[in-house]
Enzyme design. Structure first.
Site, PDB file in Angstrom:
ATOM      1  CE  LYS A  30      -2.865   0.866   3.690  1.00  0.00           C
ATOM      2  NZ  LYS A  30      -2.885   2.255   4.172  1.00  0.00           N
ATOM      3  CB  SER A  31       3.733   2.369   2.071  1.00  0.00           C
ATOM      4  OG  SER A  31       3.080   2.363   3.309  1.00  0.00           O
ATOM      5  NE  ARG A  35       6.269   6.504   0.731  1.00  0.00           N
ATOM      6  CZ  ARG A  35       5.326   6.358   1.675  1.00  0.00           C
ATOM      7  NH1 ARG A  35       4.209   5.693   1.439  1.00  0.00           N
ATOM      8  NH2 ARG A  35       5.493   6.883   2.878  1.00  0.00           N
ATOM      9  NE  ARG A 130      -5.571   8.327  11.152  1.00  0.00           N
ATOM     10  CZ  ARG A 130      -4.961   7.521  10.293  1.00  0.00           C
ATOM     11  NH1 ARG A 130      -5.641   7.037   9.266  1.00  0.00           N
ATOM     12  NH2 ARG A 130      -3.712   7.190  10.463  1.00  0.00           N
ATOM     13  CB  SER A 175       4.974  10.445  11.109  1.00  0.00           C
ATOM     14  OG  SER A 175       4.123  10.500   9.983  1.00  0.00           O
ATOM     15  CG  ASP A 322       0.692   0.304   9.583  1.00  0.00           C
ATOM     16  OD1 ASP A 322       0.306   1.115  10.447  1.00  0.00           O
ATOM     17  OD2 ASP A 322       0.943   0.633   8.416  1.00  0.00           O
ATOM     18  CE  LYS A 349      -0.388   4.414  12.968  1.00  0.00           C
ATOM     19  NZ  LYS A 349       0.284   5.152  11.874  1.00  0.00           N
ATOM     20  NE  ARG A 353      -5.221  -0.008  13.453  1.00  0.00           N
ATOM     21  CZ  ARG A 353      -4.545   0.172  12.326  1.00  0.00           C
ATOM     22  NH1 ARG A 353      -3.221   0.253  12.347  1.00  0.00           N
ATOM     23  NH2 ARG A 353      -5.189   0.277  11.176  1.00  0.00           N
TER      24      ARG A 353
HETATM   25  C1  S3P Z   1       2.463   5.074   6.139  1.00  0.00           C
HETATM   26  C2  S3P Z   1       3.053   5.473   7.316  1.00  0.00           C
HETATM   27  C3  S3P Z   1       2.586   5.052   8.647  1.00  0.00           C
HETATM   28  C4  S3P Z   1       1.674   3.835   8.550  1.00  0.00           C
HETATM   29  C5  S3P Z   1       0.629   4.019   7.499  1.00  0.00           C
HETATM   30  C6  S3P Z   1       1.286   4.178   6.129  1.00  0.00           C
HETATM   31  C7  S3P Z   1       3.028   5.540   4.865  1.00  0.00           C
HETATM   32  O1  S3P Z   1       1.871   6.107   9.260  1.00  0.00           O
HETATM   33  O2  S3P Z   1       1.072   3.587   9.808  1.00  0.00           O
HETATM   34  O3  S3P Z   1      -0.227   2.896   7.460  1.00  0.00           O
HETATM   35  O4  S3P Z   1       2.681   5.003   3.795  1.00  0.00           O
HETATM   36  O5  S3P Z   1       3.852   6.478   4.885  1.00  0.00           O
HETATM   37  P1  S3P Z   1       2.603   7.296  10.084  1.00  0.00           P
HETATM   38  O6  S3P Z   1       3.353   8.122   9.119  1.00  0.00           O
HETATM   39  O7  S3P Z   1       1.474   8.052  10.728  1.00  0.00           O
HETATM   40  O8  S3P Z   1       3.478   6.629  11.084  1.00  0.00           O
END
Ligand code: S3P
Length: 438
Positions: A30-31, A35, A130, A175, A322, A349, A353
């Site tokens: 996903k991340s 990107r 959030r 983060s 996560d 989150k 959680r």
């Molecule tokens: C993510 C960063 C994390 C993660 C999120 C995806 C990302 O969050 O928990 O699911 O893709 O950069 P944080 O940046 O709030 O730690």
């Protein structure tokens, strides 16, 4: 009993203590998928992405980029992003709906801060609750003009593009979303931008941008960036370790299991859960075999074994944040006590959680205690139950793997929350347990 999903009832029924066996490639990370879409839009020319994440969060990013003028289509199984470069971004005619996706909102805030037009980022009720101050504040220090509810700490965020200047910023929390927003603002800023993290966090932005020729340099916990852009690319997105973690735990706790997760992203910032499981006595083997776009890729083998409790704390936490829902289930099936500390980020989150895991583990019948910065889980005899996702995809999948390991049937209400990251989860669990048609 096999998995039975009723769309109308929004419920998953699962049980049968079914062992997981065989090989699986989980959907694209996903991340990395967020990107890839964003970097494709920032580049000049055509980028081709295969195995893009299938969840609603990634689709939200694609839709928002389309509203900003990027052309996103598909061709022979690949998603094609025709980028016009950052100067090609155009003013959206409507609010940009990031839905449930924190990554979409926070990361794109960094892009939009330097675009000379008005944009409004909003999302669903969970995302609008959030914290956004963590990204607004440093972007404002770079010269961004951003407003929002409650002193710009909550979305909707209203962004009026402005000239940005580089700065050195020390992040108060590790983060990756905020780090990425500042790096993408830095690509548009006058002078150098330096982002310092207090602990390692996922590093896809740095790895991918450097591999794509953008002026991004990593020095320990510091990322330095100058004005520039990535070039267009072809990318086969490796599988999402955060999705794989649910099957890893499911295999570890369900006797008779032996699985291999193929072509998985193995960035050291993402596979912390493998080390935690190893400490708990799990039979896990991670083999890195190559690299795509700066990202290590490999496979993960997991066989069932007896687990013991552990401590998860300190700098290890951002690398497993996560995966805490999955690891909490491992803890519920382990002998002894597992403690999660220094993890107050869990509160902000997709659900709180700490609270939601405390409630759901309680229904499993194991001892769980909620703390301000984590949880204590006293593993033991778990029982089937009537669980809830609390609208959070990772809580839904965590309870599904707990339920799968138990003989009697359980239900997971609010199952459709899995759509955020892994709509095919039930099908893939079925495939590994041999109870589906696939
Ligand atoms: C993510 C960063 C994390 C993660 C999120 C995806 C990302 O969050 O928990 O699911 O893709 O950069 P944080 O940046 O709030 O730690």
């Amino acid at each position: 009993m096999s998995v039975d999903v009723s769309d109308l009832a929004d419920v998953l029924v699962v049980g049968g203590a079914r062992p997981l066996r065989g090989r699986l490639r989980v959907p694209g990370d996903k991340s990395i998928s967020h990107r890839a879409l964003i970097f494709g839009a920032l580049a000049q020319g055509s980028s081709a992405i295969t195995n893009l994440g299938t969840g609603a969060d990634v689709r939200a990013t694609a839709r928002v980029l389309a509203q900003l003028g990027a052309t996103i289509g598909s061709e022979g199984g690949a998603v094609i992003v025709d980028g016009a470069g950052i100067e090609g971004f155009t003013e959206p005619g409507a609010v940009l709906d990031c839905e449930n996706s924190g990554t979409t909102m926070r990361v794109l805030a960094g892009v939009l801060a330097g675009r000379m037009f008005l944009s409004v980022l909003s999302g669903d009720a969970s995302l609008r609750a959030r914290p956004m101050g963590r990204v607004v504040e440093p972007l404002r220090a770079m010269g961004a003009d951003i407003d929002g509810r409650e002193g710009a700490t909550l979305a909707p965020l209203v962004i009026r593009g402005s000239t940005l200047r580089g700065l050195r910023h020390e992040l108060p929390v590790a983060s990756a979303q905020v780090k990425t927003a500042l790096v993408l603002a830095g690509l548009q800023a006058d002078g150098e931008t330096e982002v310092v993290s207090p602990a390692p966090s996922r590093d896809h932005t740095e790895r991918m941008l450097a591999a794509l020729g953008a002026p991004v340099v990593v020095d320990g916990l510091t990322v330095r960036v100058a004005r520039g852009a990535p070039r267009s690319f072809e990318l086969d997105v490796p599988g999402d370790p955060s999705s794989a973690a649910f099957f890893a735990v499911a295999a570890a706790i369900t006797p008779g299991s032996d699985i291999v997760i193929e072509s998985m992203s193995c960035s050291p910032t993402r596979v912390g859960f493998v080390e935690v499981l190893r400490r708990m006595g799990a039979d896990v083997e991670l083999t890195v075999s190559g690299e795509v776009c700066g990202e290590p890729v490999g496979e993960l083998r997991v066989r069932s074994s007896a687990l013991v409790g552990t401590m998860i704390a300190g700098d290890e936490v951002p690398g497993v944040i996560d995966e805490i829902p999955a690891l909490a289930v491992a803890a519920a099936f382990a002998d002894g006590v597992t403690e999660v500390r220094d993890a107050a980020e869990l509160v902000v989150k997709e659900s709180n959680r700490i609270g939601t895991l405390h409630t759901e583990l309680g229904k499993l019948g194991v001892g769980a205690e909620a703390r301000g910065d984590g949880l204590v889980v006293r593993g033991g005899r778990a029982n089937a139950g009537d669980f809830s996702s609390h609208g959070d995809h990772r809580i839904a999948m965590a309870m599904a793997i707990a339920a799968n390991a138990l003989e009697a049937d359980s239900t997971v209400h609010g199952w459709s929350a899995v759509a955020s990251s892994y709509p095919e989860f039930a099908r893939d669990l079925d495939q590994l347990t041999g109870s589906g048609a696939s």
